[in-house]
Scaffold this active site. Structure first.
Site, PDB file in Angstrom:
ATOM      1  N   SER A   1      44.374  94.248  25.163  1.00 44.96           N
ATOM      2  CA  SER A   1      45.141  93.202  24.494  1.00 44.96           C
ATOM      3  C   SER A   1      45.621  93.652  23.123  1.00 44.96           C
ATOM      4  O   SER A   1      44.857  94.225  22.344  1.00 44.96           O
ATOM      5  CB  SER A   1      44.284  91.949  24.322  1.00 44.96           C
TER       6      SER A   1
ATOM      7  N   ASP B   1      50.197  84.909  17.812  1.00 46.16           N
ATOM      8  CA  ASP B   1      50.904  83.886  18.567  1.00 46.16           C
ATOM      9  C   ASP B   1      51.264  82.783  17.584  1.00 46.16           C
ATOM     10  O   ASP B   1      50.405  82.331  16.827  1.00 46.16           O
ATOM     11  CB  ASP B   1      50.010  83.293  19.671  1.00 46.16           C
TER      12      ASP B   1
ATOM     13  N   ALA C   1      45.272  89.547  29.119  1.00 50.67           N
ATOM     14  CA  ALA C   1      45.015  90.981  29.143  1.00 50.67           C
ATOM     15  C   ALA C   1      43.593  91.288  29.580  1.00 50.67           C
ATOM     16  O   ALA C   1      42.658  90.568  29.237  1.00 50.67           O
ATOM     17  CB  ALA C   1      45.273  91.574  27.772  1.00 50.67           C
TER      18      ALA C   1
ATOM     19  N   GLU D   1      56.693  85.580  26.915  1.00 50.18           N
ATOM     20  CA  GLU D   1      55.885  84.931  25.870  1.00 50.18           C
ATOM     21  C   GLU D   1      56.692  84.867  24.579  1.00 50.18           C
ATOM     22  O   GLU D   1      56.527  85.716  23.705  1.00 50.18           O
ATOM     23  CB  GLU D   1      54.574  85.698  25.638  1.00 50.18           C
TER      24      GLU D   1
ATOM     25  N   GLN E   1      38.150  88.376  24.369  1.00 49.53           N
ATOM     26  CA  GLN E   1      39.164  88.626  25.381  1.00 49.53           C
ATOM     27  C   GLN E   1      38.527  88.629  26.775  1.00 49.53           C
ATOM     28  O   GLN E   1      39.109  88.144  27.740  1.00 49.53           O
ATOM     29  CB  GLN E   1      39.864  89.961  25.109  1.00 49.53           C
TER      30      GLN E   1
ATOM     31  N   TRP F   1      56.274  83.351  22.071  1.00 56.42           N
ATOM     32  CA  TRP F   1      55.419  83.055  20.915  1.00 56.42           C
ATOM     33  C   TRP F   1      54.624  84.271  20.434  1.00 56.42           C
ATOM     34  O   TRP F   1      54.010  84.232  19.385  1.00 56.42           O
ATOM     35  CB  TRP F   1      54.429  81.953  21.287  1.00 56.42           C
ATOM     36  N   HIS F   2      54.596  85.321  21.225  1.00 56.69           N
ATOM     37  CA  HIS F   2      53.723  86.457  20.904  1.00 56.69           C
ATOM     38  C   HIS F   2      54.495  87.532  20.134  1.00 56.69           C
ATOM     39  O   HIS F   2      55.437  88.113  20.654  1.00 56.69           O
ATOM     40  CB  HIS F   2      53.136  87.034  22.188  1.00 56.69           C
TER      41      HIS F   2
HETATM   42 ZN   LIG Z   1      49.560  86.600  22.266  1.00 51.54          ZN
END
Ligand SMILES: [Zn+2]
Length: 397
Positions: free
Chosen positions: A155, A164, A150, A213, A129, A215-216
């Site tokens: 995160s 994701d 993040a 987002e 990250q 997709w998250h």
């Molecule tokens: Zn994500």
């Protein structure tokens, strides 16, 4: 073992995919239909004063728990926490085993509906990250990077409980338009049944601190996901009754033609440190801007003196609206001659002059780009962050 070179290469590949994907215009936001009146009301009450009006639910901080709450204000503790993870069957994405099983069940259910979900990214270590975050910060600066990536230790991916997802053909991968793809639509409708929630919804950016987002997904377990869904809360922050992220609160509106000093700041007789110091403006003072700017220096008025200060130590800069002396008039041909333009939205730079061309990167809103040639069917050849490509003239000023 990967050699350092291999490592670098594979990182670069991953990054470029993530990069072209992660940033998409938040606007133009088509109005999201409100789901139910009660949730509207509770969310509004929350945004006014969550701490007072909402009996806050207990916030779980133990990172080993499925219900751990993580956001910018609630980092993981310990911040380098590393869970035990397993590879999601048939992928090289890793998750905690509980999340992995739930995900696999969800993938099978989607397949029955003829929808093929692909795992794009799951567990990310603190170190990984950090690489991502530093990368984005180098390119976009900290303020924008923090909206799309993040800070290490904050995160959800580090918990092993976030994934994701994408389409098998990568359509709209990690982009807002993913929401309108088969997988995007399916997960939006069904993920909660398997214990996953869409963590960063549209229109909640100021609460979550992140861009939309679709997709998250965050694994909460089926009972908590159900409780969350039934609560009508639009974010986990709202569900727990905690305030939104401070870091994305827009700066307080400043009057036109002013700025604030962020350090004790020398006012000089000209633009540059080679000029004589007229006086020192204390930190935190508001100065008046005359509208003249020269290589990063601003002409200001303070304490009845007029002089120049370095823009590096000014914040909340709001140029006066009559600063039109050398601003090009709204005439396309002139804008080209100016050889530079500003993006009015997060804007995709593409390999050719049309949306059918590959996205090279996304230029954040408000950035200056160089215009390298002349307009072709509404698109301009531009250069940004060392890359050349095409951008739609609709979002250039
Ligand atoms: Zn994500």
């Amino acid at each position: 073992m990967k050699s350092p070179r291999m490592l670098r290469l594979s990182l670069a590949t991953t990054l470029s995919v993530a990069l072209m994907a992660t940033l998409m215009p938040l606007a133009p936001a088509s109005a999201t239909p409100s789901i139910a009146a009660p949730s509207e009301i509770s969310t509004q009450a929350l945004s006014v004063d969550s701490a007072v009006h909402i009996a806050a639910r207990k916030i779980q901080r133990d990172p080993s728990r499925t219900d751990v709450f993580v956001n910018k204000s609630y980092p993981l503790s310990p911040k380098k926490y590393a869970p035990k993870t397993v590879a999601v069957p048939g992928t090289n994405v890793r998750l905690k085993s509980s999340a992995s099983s739930a995900y696999t069940t969800m993938v099978k259910a989607a397949a029955k509906d003829g929808v093929k979900i692909r795992a794009v990214s799951g567990y990310r270590s603190y170190a990984r990250q950090a690489e991502l975050y530093n990368y984005y910060t180098r390119i976009y600066g900290q303020s924008y990077a923090s909206k799309i990536s993040a800070v290490p230790g904050t995160s959800e991916h580090q918990t092993g409980l976030a994934i994701d997802v994408g389409n098998n053909n990568s359509a709209c991968g990690l982009q807002a338009c993913f929401a309108d793809t088969p997988v995007g639509r399916w997960v939006a409708k069904n993920a909660h049944k398997y214990g996953f929630i869409l963590r960063y919804p549209k229109g909640q950016e100021s609460i979550t601190g992140y861009s939309y987002e679709p997709w998250h997904f965050r694994y909460l377990g089926t009972s908590l996901a159900k409780s969350y869904k039934n609560s009508g809360a639009k974010t986990l922050e709202a569900y727990y009754g905690v305030a939104g992220s401070k870091s994305t609160t827009p700066p307080s509106k400043s009057a036109k033609g002013t700025a604030k000093t962020s350090a004790n700041l020398n006012m000089r007789s000209g633009a540059g440190t080679g000029n004589r110091i007229l006086l020192t403006i204390p930190n935190g003072k508001t100065v008046k801007l005359t509208g003249s700017k020269n290589s990063g220096w601003y002409q200001v008025q303070y304490s009845s003196k007029t002089g120049w200060v370095s823009g590096k130590y000014l914040k909340n800069i709001s140029m006066p609206s009559n600063t039109s002396k050398d601003t090009p008039k709204k005439d396309d041909s002139k804008t080209i001659k100016a050889k530079s333009a500003k993006t009015t939205e997060n804007l995709n730079m593409r390999s050719g002059n049309g949306t059918n061309h590959r996205i090279i990167l996304t230029i954040p809103k408000g950035k200056k780009v160089s215009v390298t040639g002349s307009k072709k069917s509404g698109w301009y050849p531009v250069k940004y962050a060392g890359k050349n490509g095409w951008a739609s003239g609709k979002y250039l000023r």
